[in-house]
Every structure is written in structure tokens, then in C-alpha cells.
Design an enzyme around this catalytic site. Structure first.
Site, short mmCIF file in Angstrom:
data_model
loop_
_atom_site.label_atom_id
_atom_site.label_comp_id
_atom_site.label_asym_id
_atom_site.label_seq_id
_atom_site.Cartn_x
_atom_site.Cartn_y
_atom_site.Cartn_z
N ASN A 1 -39.76 15.04 -82.91
CA ASN A 1 -39.44 14.63 -81.54
C ASN A 1 -38.36 13.55 -81.51
O ASN A 1 -37.83 13.22 -80.46
CB ASN A 1 -40.69 14.13 -80.81
CG ASN A 1 -41.40 13.03 -81.55
OD1 ASN A 1 -42.14 13.30 -82.49
ND2 ASN A 1 -41.15 11.79 -81.18
N THR A 2 -38.02 13.01 -82.67
CA THR A 2 -37.02 11.93 -82.72
C THR A 2 -36.41 11.87 -84.12
O THR A 2 -36.82 12.61 -85.02
CB THR A 2 -37.69 10.57 -82.34
OG1 THR A 2 -36.69 9.56 -82.31
CG2 THR A 2 -38.77 10.17 -83.34
N GLY A 3 -35.40 11.00 -84.29
CA GLY A 3 -34.85 10.69 -85.61
C GLY A 3 -34.34 11.87 -86.42
O GLY A 3 -33.75 12.82 -85.88
N ILE A 4 -34.58 11.78 -87.71
CA ILE A 4 -34.07 12.77 -88.66
C ILE A 4 -34.65 14.16 -88.37
O ILE A 4 -33.94 15.17 -88.44
CB ILE A 4 -34.43 12.32 -90.10
CG1 ILE A 4 -33.76 10.98 -90.43
CG2 ILE A 4 -34.06 13.38 -91.12
CD1 ILE A 4 -34.30 10.31 -91.68
N GLY A 5 -35.93 14.18 -88.02
CA GLY A 5 -36.61 15.46 -87.76
C GLY A 5 -35.98 16.21 -86.60
O GLY A 5 -35.77 17.43 -86.66
N TYR B 1 -46.16 1.67 -98.25
CA TYR B 1 -45.15 2.70 -97.90
C TYR B 1 -44.54 3.28 -99.17
O TYR B 1 -44.46 4.50 -99.33
CB TYR B 1 -44.06 2.08 -97.02
CG TYR B 1 -42.96 3.07 -96.65
CD1 TYR B 1 -43.20 4.11 -95.76
CD2 TYR B 1 -41.67 2.95 -97.20
CE1 TYR B 1 -42.19 5.01 -95.42
CE2 TYR B 1 -40.66 3.84 -96.86
CZ TYR B 1 -40.93 4.87 -95.97
OH TYR B 1 -39.92 5.76 -95.65
N SER C 1 -38.40 9.06 -100.06
CA SER C 1 -37.50 7.91 -99.86
C SER C 1 -37.21 7.29 -101.21
O SER C 1 -38.03 7.35 -102.13
CB SER C 1 -38.20 6.89 -98.97
OG SER C 1 -37.56 5.65 -99.05
N GLY D 1 -42.90 15.85 -87.16
CA GLY D 1 -42.25 14.61 -86.67
C GLY D 1 -40.84 14.87 -86.19
O GLY D 1 -39.91 14.14 -86.54
#
Ligand SMILES: NC(=O)c1ccc[n+]([C@@H]2O[C@H](COP(=O)([O-])OP(=O)(O)OC[C@H]3O[C@@H](n4cnc5c(N)ncnc54)[C@H](OP(=O)(O)O)[C@@H]3O)[C@@H](O)[C@H]2O)c1
Length: 364
Positions: free
Chosen positions: A98-102, A250, A224, A96
Site C-alpha cells: 500500500n506504500t513505499g517500495i511495495g 530488526y 536489508s 505490504g
């Protein structure tokens, strides 16, 4: 557990936990903080100047209010990783990314000299991220397709990875989906547990042989604080009896992330592989895309949450300098106490065995 209890537990942990308060938090990380926040400071200063002019508070007022806001912002930005460690010659897989934290994690580790594999389900988005990372770091960045909601895709990914890289040094189970409708994965699992836990479980099993090479290695799973209210629905994986609540599902999947790390640490005793689970903080990313008006909500609370780079700091710390801790759970670059449930070795073992058997059954 009802949604309101989960929210209460998480906020109690966030507001009353003092585990993150260390001298190091306030003594270090300022250069990286200033670098990341420089644009925001201009806004803070302009906003404060207008405010002070209106209330006739003068230049002194502007100075002190700006300083106070900056101090609060430093706390919201959280812990910074101060490691200068290089990762030349190491292969890192980030799911994951391609965006955000990753994406920020991948960029940082690429700048340290690692070969980084972006393991993503959307090849086009991942290609763009790879271009951006290469432009920033001049590093070796590759995209391989991985859909964690499909066991076939995970097995194909592992085959391709094995052909290309005989050794993997760091596996970062970062990808995640939050509060989506009651969707199912390709193999019939509830989507959040299926992607966040079952998908990463199978991926780790398949990548592990490439990590047992004798050199130091690390497996990091991004969980989380949402796990504080989580339980494992051993007798109701599809939420038929209790009814599907996206928020509860979640939290449960994030509790599974920490329990998985606990049992993994037992399975890997005596090897050179260290394991970590972590909370990245409350971060302005696309994670809230399934919540109505989620992205607008993020904008309104922007001052109180971390930027993606700030959110990546604990993962980067675990990938570089951190030493495996008995809690196996980190937040703001320091070890934290997770919930009682996920500290339970019995539950961790049970989840491991049930997960293994459910994946095997599905794959027959
Ligand atoms: N942001 C926060 O405040 C926060 C707080 C606590 C924990 N976390 C955790 O941090 C991690 C990273 O989240 P983020 O905030 O960076 O969110 P994000 O911006 O939404 O990124 C999530 C990543 O996971 C990928 N992904 C989702 N489902 C996938 C699947 N089936 N197969 C492969 N990749 C998949 C997404 O790919 P697509 O772009 O293709 O969808 C995306 O690259 C997650 O595990 C999340 O639970 C975040």
C-alpha cells in the site's frame, strides 16, 4: 552484538564494497534515472546557480558543479532494472504494497501485464494504492487483507487467494516493520521477528502449493544490509536475557530473511521455482516511522537516498530477469555477498526447523 557494531558493519559494507561497480551500472539505466529525477535536477540547477553567483564562479562553475552533483545522485539512485519482460497472464502477490517500495513494485509489475494482488493489513490504504496503480497501468489489481502479525489472518488470506487464483507465479515478501517498541504479534512473537520472518515463513508455506504448477515461478524476500550485524536469538526470542534493542531486533529479523531464502532454495531444488533475497538500498519511505523524528531525518538526507521507485528496482529485477545465484542475495540489481552467518547452511536448516515447530506449537 551491540548496535554500534551493527552500524559499523553495514557502513563498511556500503562504503567499501565494490561488488555493485559494473560497467552495466554506468552504461545503462540513464533514461529511467532522468525520468525519475527530472524535478530534482531543477532544484539542483537553481541551487548551484545561486551558489555560483554568490561565489562568482560563472556559468562554467554552474555547469561543472551541477554535473558533479548529478553524477553523485546517479550513484545514490543505485542500479536500475533494464528488463523489458512482459508478465501477461501471471499472478503476482506483493505483501505490504500500500506504500513505499511495495507499491512501486506492484505498479511496475502491473504495467508489465501481471495480475497483482496487494496483500496488505490496511484495506483502506491498500484500496487507495490499487486505484492509483490501476489509473497508471490500466491493469488488474486486487486487494486482499493480510496482517503478517497474525497467523489467523495469514491463513484466511491464503484461503481467499486459493479460491480466486489456482496459480501464483511470483510471491514478493516485501512487508516489513523496523525498530518498533517491544510489541508482540497476536501469537506472542516479538513483533519484528514475528512479522518480518515468522509471518512471511507461514505465508510462503501456504502459497507454495499454488506455485508448484510447472511454469517458472519466483519467491522474493526483501531483506536489508542491516542483516550484516544480525544473529538468530535461538535461546532468547523474547529478548529477556539480552534486553530488547529495537535496532538489533530488526537486524536479526533481516538475517532470518536471508537464512530463510537459503533453506528455501534447498527445499525447492529440482522445481521450477527460483528464490531471491535482496537489499533495496537506503530508500525514502515510511519505514522509519517508529524512530523519533524519523520522517524529518529522511527529509534531511533526501539527496543521499533512493526514491521508492529506485528502491524497487532490485525487487523488479529479481521478479523479471535475474537468475538465482549461489549467494541468493542481490543489491542494486547484482548479486552480493551476504554475511558469513547467513551463508551457513547449518544455521539456515536449524532456523527453518525451529520456525516450523514454533508455528505448529502456536497453531495447536
Ligand atoms: N526503506 C529502506 O531504506 C529499506 C532498507 C532496507 C530494507 N528495507 C525493507 O524493504 C521493505 C519495504 O519497506 P519500505 O521501505 O517500503 O517501508 P514502508 O514504506 O514502511 O512499507 C512497509 C510496508 O509493510 C507493511 N506492513 C508492516 N507490518 C505489516 C503487517 N503486520 N502485515 C502486513 N503488512 C505490514 C506496511 O503496512 P502499513 O502501511 O499498514 O503499516 C507497509 O505497507 C521492508 O521489508 C524493509 O525492511 C527498506
Amino acid at each position: 552484538m551491540p548496535k554500534s557494531d551493527i552500524v559499523l558493519k553495514v557502513y563498511k559494507k556500503l562504503l567499501f564494497s565494490t561488488e555493485w561497480v559494473s560497467l552495466e551500472f554506468f552504461a545503462t539505466g540513464w533514461p529511467a534515472f532522468f525520468q525519475e529525477e527530472k524535478n530534482r535536477f531543477v532544484t539542483i540547477f537553481l541551487f548551484t546557480s545561486l551558489f555560483c553567483q554568490y561565489f562568482d564562479l560563472g556559468i562554467c562553475g554552474t555547469f561543472w558543479i551541477s554535473l558533479l552533483l548529478l553524477f553523485f545522485r546517479r550513484i545514490f539512485a543505485g542500479g536500475f532494472c533494464n528488463s523489458t519482460k512482459r508478465l501477461d497472464g501471471q499472478v503476482v502477490v506483493v505483501t505490504g504494497s500500500n506504500t513505499g517500495i511495495g507499491k512501486e513494485t506492484a505498479k511496475d509489475l502491473s504495467a508489465r501485464g501481471a495480475t497483482v494482488v496487494l496483500a496488505c493489513r490496511d484495506i483502506v490504504k491498500a484500496g487507495k494504492a490499487a486505484l492509483e496503480i490501476r489509473a497508471a497501468t490500466d491493469g488488474d489489481v486486487e486487494v486482499l487483507k493480510l496482517d503478517l502479525a497474525s497467523f489467523v489472518s495469514i491463513r484466511n488470506f491464503a484461503e481467499k487467494l486459493k479460491k480466486k487464483y489456482p496459480k501464483v507465479h511470483i510471491l514478493i515478501n516485501n512487508a516489513g516493520i523496523m525498530t518498533c517498541p517491544n510489541w508482540k504479534t497476536e501469537d506472542g512473537f516479538e513483533m519484528q521477528m514475528g512479522t518480518n520472518h515468522f509471518g512471511h515463513f507461514l505465508l510462503t508455506q501456504l502459497v507454495l502449493p499454488l506455485m508448484k504448477h510447472g511454469d517458472p515461478a519466483r519467491i522474493i524476500t526483501v531483506s536489508s544490509h542491516g542483516h550484516y550485524g544480525g544473529k538468530i536469538p535461538f535461546d532468547d526470542w523474547d529478548y529477556v536475557k539480552q534486553g530488547y534493542d529495537p535496532f538489533v531486533a530488526y537486524s536479526n529479523s533481516k538475517a532470518a530473511n536471508v537464512l530463510f531464502t537459503r533453506q528455501l532454495s534447498k527445499e525447492l531444488e529440482g522445481t521450477q521455482i527460483q528464490v531471491f533475497a535482496l537489499h533495496p538500498g537506503c530508500v525514502a519511505t515510511e519505514l522509519m516511522r517508529h524512530i523519533p523524528f524519523g520522517s524529518y531525518m529522511m527529509l534531511t538526507i533526501d539527496f543521499f537516498v533512493k526514491t521508492p521507485l529506485e528502491g524497487a528496482q532490485t525487487t523488479i529485477h529479481c521478479a523479471t530477469d535475474a537468475i538465482q545465484h549461489k549467494n541468493l542475495y542481490f543489491s542494486d540489481c547484482v548479486p552480493m555477498t551476504p554475511s558469513d552467518l547467513v551463508m551457513d547452511d547449518g544455521v539456515a536448516k536449524k532456523l527453518w526447523e525451529v520456525t516450523e515447530s514454533m508455528i505448529n506449537k502456536t497453531s495447536q
